[in-house]
Design a protein around this motif. Structure first.
Motif, PDB file in Angstrom:
ATOM      1  N   GLY A   7       0.831  -1.200   0.000  1.00  0.00           N
ATOM      2  CA  GLY A   7       0.000   0.000   0.000  1.00  0.00           C
ATOM      3  C   GLY A   7       0.865   1.249   0.000  1.00  0.00           C
ATOM      4  N   LEU A   8       0.237   2.374  -0.333  1.00  0.00           N
ATOM      5  CA  LEU A   8       0.962   3.636  -0.439  1.00  0.00           C
ATOM      6  C   LEU A   8       0.457   4.650   0.578  1.00  0.00           C
ATOM      7  N   VAL A   9       1.386   5.491   1.015  1.00  0.00           N
ATOM      8  CA  VAL A   9       1.023   6.680   1.785  1.00  0.00           C
ATOM      9  C   VAL A   9       1.462   7.870   0.935  1.00  0.00           C
ATOM     10  N   LEU A  10       0.533   8.708   0.542  1.00  0.00           N
ATOM     11  CA  LEU A  10       0.853   9.900  -0.241  1.00  0.00           C
ATOM     12  C   LEU A  10       0.937  11.078   0.710  1.00  0.00           C
ATOM     13  N   THR A  11       2.143  11.622   0.896  1.00  0.00           N
ATOM     14  CA  THR A  11       2.300  12.708   1.861  1.00  0.00           C
ATOM     15  C   THR A  11       2.377  14.065   1.173  1.00  0.00           C
TER      16      THR A  11
ATOM     17  N   PHE B  12      -3.279   5.680   2.742  1.00  0.00           N
ATOM     18  CA  PHE B  12      -3.348   6.869   3.597  1.00  0.00           C
ATOM     19  C   PHE B  12      -2.849   8.085   2.824  1.00  0.00           C
ATOM     20  N   ILE B  13      -3.367   9.252   3.215  1.00  0.00           N
ATOM     21  CA  ILE B  13      -2.818  10.488   2.647  1.00  0.00           C
ATOM     22  C   ILE B  13      -2.424  11.436   3.784  1.00  0.00           C
ATOM     23  N   GLY B  14      -1.358  12.204   3.530  1.00  0.00           N
ATOM     24  CA  GLY B  14      -0.885  13.188   4.499  1.00  0.00           C
ATOM     25  C   GLY B  14      -1.188  14.578   3.975  1.00  0.00           C
ATOM     26  N   VAL B  15      -1.851  15.373   4.793  1.00  0.00           N
ATOM     27  CA  VAL B  15      -2.230  16.724   4.359  1.00  0.00           C
ATOM     28  C   VAL B  15      -1.695  17.803   5.301  1.00  0.00           C
ATOM     29  N   GLY B  16      -0.583  17.503   5.985  1.00  0.00           N
ATOM     30  CA  GLY B  16       0.004  18.491   6.880  1.00  0.00           C
ATOM     31  C   GLY B  16       0.986  17.811   7.816  1.00  0.00           C
TER      32      GLY B  16
ATOM     33  N   PHE C 106      -7.447   6.908   3.061  1.00  0.00           N
ATOM     34  CA  PHE C 106      -7.887   7.510   1.814  1.00  0.00           C
ATOM     35  C   PHE C 106      -9.343   7.149   1.518  1.00  0.00           C
ATOM     36  N   ASP C 107     -10.114   8.164   1.149  1.00  0.00           N
ATOM     37  CA  ASP C 107     -11.517   7.964   0.783  1.00  0.00           C
ATOM     38  C   ASP C 107     -11.762   8.769  -0.502  1.00  0.00           C
TER      39      ASP C 107
END
Ligand SMILES: Nc1nc2c(ncn2[C@@H]2O[C@H](COP(=O)(O)OP(=O)(O)OP(=O)(O)O)[C@@H](O)[C@H]2O)c(=O)[nH]1
Ligand SMILES: [Mg+2]
Length: 323
Positions: free
Chosen positions: A268-272, A296-300, A309-310
């Motif tokens: 899986g990926l985490v996009l930061t 998952f995504i990182g927004v800060g 992630f949705d």
């Protein structure tokens, strides 16, 4: 004009601290590319014409959605215009939103531990500075919020500062951090931590690793060793290999992901750093080109700035109109 519901000042104040609000704020740069003045461009027109579609195409490409998604979405919109399904600006954006949501569905495995496999072990990998350690700090919170006990492993043994950074996240979350002196073998640290987590009955073990270039075979071998050593204990471990990618590198993320995947297998990926870039559309290119789900995504930089992630929430935040 009211293409999408405008937000009042009260809404905005409430949103700043809420989860959807942080997502909305985090995606502002990409949203600006996609939607700035788009309403004005469209609203003066009686019909959706070629000029509007060309403008939309340019924006989708600029936000890094990639050629595949851009072409497919434009083609679908043209057909809808031809068949009279899309007649005005409001229609156009509603259909655009639905098309984007449909394209962005990932078949992601659960990121939660199952009762029969404890600790749920997550190996976190990626190039230097992509956001691995920070994401682990946020994930520790995420799992604690879900009611799980967490342990961290300081597998980045290259720099003393790396261990300290992880220990700081451990203190903030009040979770134990397993570390050895710097220069230690990272596979040994990971193995130690796995045994400690097993004996303490910990639910989730998050393993940090040193940043490495996907093109450096010696360093990739070190990652393989960590995975192999963990697998000796139980072939199902690690349950998750999360590759952390900086969204700001845009299309280069695809090549990085392919090479990490070939070397050790990414689940899986985490996009930061989606908050720092106008290239948030890269998620669509990832969906088109890679087999790996964005988990998952990182927004800060804050503890709360990581989320599962949705696609629907993500597209809503991308296309909402700033007022
Ligand atoms: N704005 C923003 N900054 C982030 C995000 N995730 C990480 N960062 C920042 O990116 C920088 C690097 O993060 P680290 O977590 O240290 O990255 P790393 O991959 O562990 O780096 P190395 O261990 O050196 O390979 C830090 O300043 C973080 O605060 C994010 O989602 N948004
Ligand atoms: Mg790090």
């Amino acid at each position: 004009m009211g293409l999408f519901k405008k937000r009042t000042r009260e809404d905005k104040t409430a949103e700043k601290s809420s989860k959807p609000g942080r997502l909305f704020a985090g995606l502002s740069k990409t949203r600006a590319i996609l939607t700035a003045d788009l309403g004005e461009l469209i609203s003066g027109r009686k019909a959706i014409d070629a000029e509007v579609l060309e403008e939309l195409e340019t924006r989708l490409l600029m936000a890094d959605l990639g050629v595949e998604t851009t072409d497919a979405v434009l083609e679908a919109l043209r057909r809808k215009i031809e068949f009279g399904e899309v007649r005005n600006a409001e229609n156009l954006l509603i259909h655009l939103s639905a098309l984007l949501k449909a394209r962005l569905q990932f078949d992601a495995p659960s990121s939660m531990p199952s009762a029969d496999a404890r600790p749920y072990t997550v190996l976190v990998i990626g190039v230097n500075g992509s956001g691995k350690t920070t994401s682990i700090g946020k994930l520790a919170k995420y799992y604690q919020n879900a009611g799980h006990s967490v342990m961290l492993a300081a597998g980045d043994t290259f720099r003393a500062a790396a261990v300290e950074q992880l220990q700081t996240w451990g203190e903030r979350n009040q979770v134990p951090v397993i570390a050895q002196a710097d220069g230690a073998d990272s596979a040994a640290v990971a193995f130690d931590a796995l045994q400690a987590a097993q004996s303490r009955g910990t639910d989730v073990l998050l393993i940090d690793t040193a940043g490495r270039l996907h093109t450096h075979s010696g360093l990739m071998d070190e990652l393989k060793k960590i995975k192999r050593v963990l697998g000796k204990q139980d072939p199902g471990i690690p349950q998750q290999v999360l590759l952390v990618l900086d969204a700001g590198i845009g299309q280069n993320a695809l090549q990085q992901a392919k090479q990490f995947h070939e070397a050790i297998g990414v689940t899986g990926l985490v996009l930061t750093k989606l908050d720092g870039t106008a290239k948030g559309g890269i998620l669509f290119a990832i969906r088109d080109k890679l087999e790996m789900p964005v988990q998952f995504i990182g927004v800060g930089e804050g503890m709360e700035d990581l989320r599962e992630f949705d696609a629907d929430q993500f597209v809503d935040a991308l296309l909402a109109q700033d007022s």
